[in-house]
Design an enzyme around this catalytic site. Structure first.
Site, PDB file in Angstrom:
ATOM      1  N   HIS A 120       0.825  -1.215   0.000  1.00 12.20           N
ATOM      2  CA  HIS A 120       0.000   0.000   0.000  1.00 12.20           C
ATOM      3  C   HIS A 120       0.860   1.267   0.000  1.00 12.20           C
ATOM      4  O   HIS A 120       0.454   2.298   0.501  1.00 12.20           O
ATOM      5  CB  HIS A 120      -0.957   0.001   1.212  1.00 12.20           C
ATOM      6  N   CYS A 149       4.423  21.947  -2.605  1.00 17.13           N
ATOM      7  CA  CYS A 149       5.639  21.829  -3.408  1.00 17.13           C
ATOM      8  C   CYS A 149       6.078  23.240  -3.826  1.00 17.13           C
ATOM      9  O   CYS A 149       5.306  24.201  -3.702  1.00 17.13           O
ATOM     10  CB  CYS A 149       5.236  20.983  -4.607  1.00 17.13           C
ATOM     11  N   ASN A 214      -2.093 -13.578  15.411  1.00 18.25           N
ATOM     12  CA  ASN A 214      -3.082 -12.517  15.631  1.00 18.25           C
ATOM     13  C   ASN A 214      -3.764 -12.784  16.980  1.00 18.25           C
ATOM     14  O   ASN A 214      -4.002 -13.943  17.316  1.00 18.25           O
ATOM     15  CB  ASN A 214      -4.129 -12.568  14.494  1.00 18.25           C
ATOM     16  N   PRO A 215      -4.101 -11.736  17.730  1.00 17.65           N
ATOM     17  CA  PRO A 215      -4.835 -11.996  18.982  1.00 17.65           C
ATOM     18  C   PRO A 215      -6.249 -12.516  18.738  1.00 17.65           C
ATOM     19  O   PRO A 215      -6.845 -13.094  19.633  1.00 17.65           O
ATOM     20  CB  PRO A 215      -4.905 -10.617  19.657  1.00 17.65           C
TER      21      PRO A 215
END
Ligand code: OAD
Length: 253
Positions: A120, A149, A214-215
């Site tokens: 991503h 910019c 993972n929890p």
């Protein structure tokens, strides 16, 4: 020691090609909130209003001020935790080939991983929405919102927003790695956002062992993944890495 930690370490120590897919959960122990679940960003913000490309194009000031204002503070201050460090160590030991991450925080690279696919994009670079010039985020004054910019165009981060394509190179390499790995570690992702969540499916269909850390269970649990090591990524990956090192030591003549 937990049997599943021992089993994960055994699988890793005997694998030929290991790939990891990581998500926001792996950076929670570094102080970066996840997107979903308790304390998640999407509890506070509507992703369609703040993380969709149309929102950025229509009202960049609003997106920068609220969403990115919050994000930049935590992102720029975060340091790698035991999960990032453990994965970097596994690469150093010759076990882990590549990390495919959905995160934009750069913490895998900071921890020492050298082959990281940023599925991503990342927050380390900005790009002018008018002239296309790029600038390193740390070199731009983010107290001025929206940052501009030299051409006076507005900068955007090089993150993938909802409604945008995954960078082609990242997608092609990830698919290739998913279909050729023999173990895929899936850590700290809710496995809801596509196409990232499809990488473990490709791996499983191609015959790899898919291990989740993972929890909480995810949509992959019990279908795509062979097993879930339930716990925080930092604790689990640290314990797994220590056990891998022990196994490698044992194998040494
Ligand atoms: P999510 O926020 O959807 O999921 C985070 C996952 O991490 C959940 O399954 C949690 O149970 C788990 N978790 C929480 N604490 C953890 C810990 N200490 N150790 C391990 N896991 C923990 O994050 P992602 O799956 O990465 O996309 O989200 C995918 C994408 O959705 C993101 O990349 C972002 C978001 O919208 C874009 O911005 C395009």
């Amino acid at each position: 020691m937990d049997d599943l930690i021992r089993e994960t370490a055994r699988r890793l120590a005997t694998a030929r090609r290991v790939v990891a897919l990581t998500g926001a959960g792996i950076s929670v122990e570094s102080g970066i909130p996840p997107f979903r679940g308790p304390g998640g960003l999407w509890e506070k913000y509507d992703p369609m209003e703040f993380a969709h490309i149309d929102a950025l194009m229509k009202n960049p000031e609003k997106v920068w001020k609220i969403f990115m204002g919050d994000m930049k503070r935590v992102l720029l201050a975060a340091k790698p935790n035991d999960a990032h460090l453990g994965l970097a160590r596994l690469e150093f030991l010759g076990i882990l080939k590549t990390v495919i991450t959905q995160n934009v925080d750069g913490l895998h690279q900071m921890a020492g991983s050298t082959d990281v696919i940023e599925f991503h994009g990342n927050f380390a670079w900005l790009q002018c929405m008018d002239c296309g010039a790029r600038a390193e985020t740390v070199s731009v004054d983010l107290n001025i919102v929206p940052p501009r910019c030299a051409c006076s165009g507005i900068y955007r981060p090089e993150c993938v927003f909802f409604g945008e394509m995954i960078p082609r190179e990242a997608l092609v390499r990830s698919q290739e790695l998913a279909s050729t790995c023999d173990v895929m570690l899936v850590a700290g992702t809710s496995a809801i956002v596509q196409p990232a969540a499809f990488m473990p499916v490709i791996a499983r269909q191609a015959g790899a062992v898919v291990i989740e850390i993972n929890p909480e269970p995810t949509p992959l649990t019990g279908h795509t993944s062979h097993f879930l090591v339930q716990g925080k990524a930092g604790q689990v990956i640290k314990a797994v890495t220590a056990e891998v090192e022990r196994l490698l030591e044992e194998k040494r003549p």
